[in-house]
Design a protein around this motif. Structure first.
Motif, PDB file in Angstrom:
ATOM      1  N   GLU A 126       6.549   2.764   4.117  1.00 39.85           N
ATOM      2  CA  GLU A 126       5.372   1.916   4.223  1.00 39.85           C
ATOM      3  C   GLU A 126       4.862   1.936   5.652  1.00 39.85           C
ATOM      4  O   GLU A 126       5.585   2.308   6.582  1.00 39.85           O
ATOM      5  N   ARG A 136       7.554  -0.311  -2.638  1.00 42.92           N
ATOM      6  CA  ARG A 136       6.311  -0.797  -2.041  1.00 42.92           C
ATOM      7  C   ARG A 136       5.133  -0.022  -2.624  1.00 42.92           C
ATOM      8  O   ARG A 136       5.235   1.167  -2.898  1.00 42.92           O
ATOM      9  N   SER A 190       0.652   2.642   1.187  1.00 43.31           N
ATOM     10  CA  SER A 190       0.017   2.016   2.344  1.00 43.31           C
ATOM     11  C   SER A 190      -0.599   3.097   3.223  1.00 43.31           C
ATOM     12  O   SER A 190      -0.116   4.222   3.275  1.00 43.31           O
ATOM     13  N   THR A 226      -6.450  -3.614   1.843  1.00 42.16           N
ATOM     14  CA  THR A 226      -6.113  -5.019   2.078  1.00 42.16           C
ATOM     15  C   THR A 226      -6.848  -5.595   3.277  1.00 42.16           C
ATOM     16  O   THR A 226      -6.822  -6.807   3.501  1.00 42.16           O
ATOM     17  N   ARG A 254      -7.618  -0.436   5.863  1.00 40.10           N
ATOM     18  CA  ARG A 254      -6.194  -0.140   5.718  1.00 40.10           C
ATOM     19  C   ARG A 254      -5.631  -0.841   4.485  1.00 40.10           C
ATOM     20  O   ARG A 254      -6.221  -1.782   3.949  1.00 40.10           O
ATOM     21  N   ARG A 255      -4.464  -0.390   4.062  1.00 40.43           N
ATOM     22  CA  ARG A 255      -3.636  -1.123   3.112  1.00 40.43           C
ATOM     23  C   ARG A 255      -2.257  -1.225   3.755  1.00 40.43           C
ATOM     24  O   ARG A 255      -1.529  -0.238   3.855  1.00 40.43           O
ATOM     25  N   VAL A 256      -1.930  -2.410   4.223  1.00 38.18           N
ATOM     26  CA  VAL A 256      -0.683  -2.657   4.940  1.00 38.18           C
ATOM     27  C   VAL A 256      -0.125  -3.991   4.489  1.00 38.18           C
ATOM     28  O   VAL A 256      -0.800  -5.018   4.566  1.00 38.18           O
TER      29      VAL A 256
END
Length: 248
Positions: free
Chosen positions: A31, A133, A136, A193, A240-242
């Protein structure tokens, strides 16, 4: 160019130019963690603090996959090239930049009010192992600049046109470029996100049609009152996707 792997960092990336990639996405089983500094740190100190954090997490420096910088003011085209040649030296020392290809995604913008005295770190991201997860990624900053080999004035959308209609076109182009980068990884706005915009212009009149209706504001929007890094660019975005974000 198609997405390329960077096994040393446990991520893949969208090739772009020598100073940065267009985006980085963690490999399966890993991730992206984003770390934001509470106060801006000069470039050398930021790199040192990032290295200490990454190593304390038990990760190699090659896991560094994205950074967000702040500069004192917009560069000329030649000045931007000179800055980037200096910036990539540390990435080469870390075994990330091979002299030609750079897998690290980046945003570098210029705060209009209270800018730093020198180029500084705002945040960085790196990969780490993760169980179960979701994917990301970090999509690099992009502005209203068409691709190609021409000069910036030749490629900037509605060059030096500050009219409301021109700003709408600049926003539309930039949103579309983000969508293209997301699609390279097989993602859409639905996967993001966080979304950030950088401009000193009031773009509120275009938010509903150019951002909300296209799904770009599913998780809201963070507006930084800052200019893109090159003179005459007016609007920039990244996303981003974090799942893991830390302030230090």
């Amino acid at each position: 160019m198609p997405v390329q792997p960077f096994p040393a960092g446990n991520y893949r990336f969208i090739p772009a130019v020598f100073q940065y990639s267009s985006g980085a996405a963690a490999d399966p089983g890993f991730e992206v963690e984003r770390v934001r500094f509470d106060s801006l740190l000069p470039l050398a100190e930021g790199f040192a603090q990032a290295a200490a954090y990454i190593e304390a997490a038990g990760r190699p420096l090659t896991s560094f996959c994205a950074c967000e910088l702040r500069s004192p003011g917009a560069f000329t085209e030649d000045g931007f090239r000179a800055f980037n040649q200096h910036y990539v030296k540390t990435l080469a020392e870390w075994g990330i930049f091979d002299g030609t290809v750079n897998p690290v995604a980046r945003s570098n913008v210029c705060p209009e009010i209270d800018p730093p005295a020198e180029p500084s770190f705002y945040a960085f991201s790196f990969t780490r192992p993760a169980d179960s997860r979701p994917p990301s990624f970090v999509i690099a900053g992009g502005a209203e600049l068409r691709g190609g080999s021409g000069s910036y004035p030749e490629r900037i959308v509605r060059y030096r046109d500050p009219s409301p209609d021109a700003l709408k076109e600049k926003v539309r182009f930039t949103v579309a470029s983000m969508e293209e980068r997301l699609a390279e990884f097989g993602y859409t706005w639905r996967d993001a996100t966080a979304v950030q915009a950088y401009t000193v212009h009031d773009f509120h009149a275009h938010v509903a049609d150019e951002l909300v209706r296209r799904g770009a504001m599913r998780s809201g929007l963070t507006w930084h009152f800052a200019r893109p890094p090159v003179v005459d660019l007016e609007f920039e975005m990244d996303c981003r996707r974090v799942a893991r974000e830390t302030v230090v």
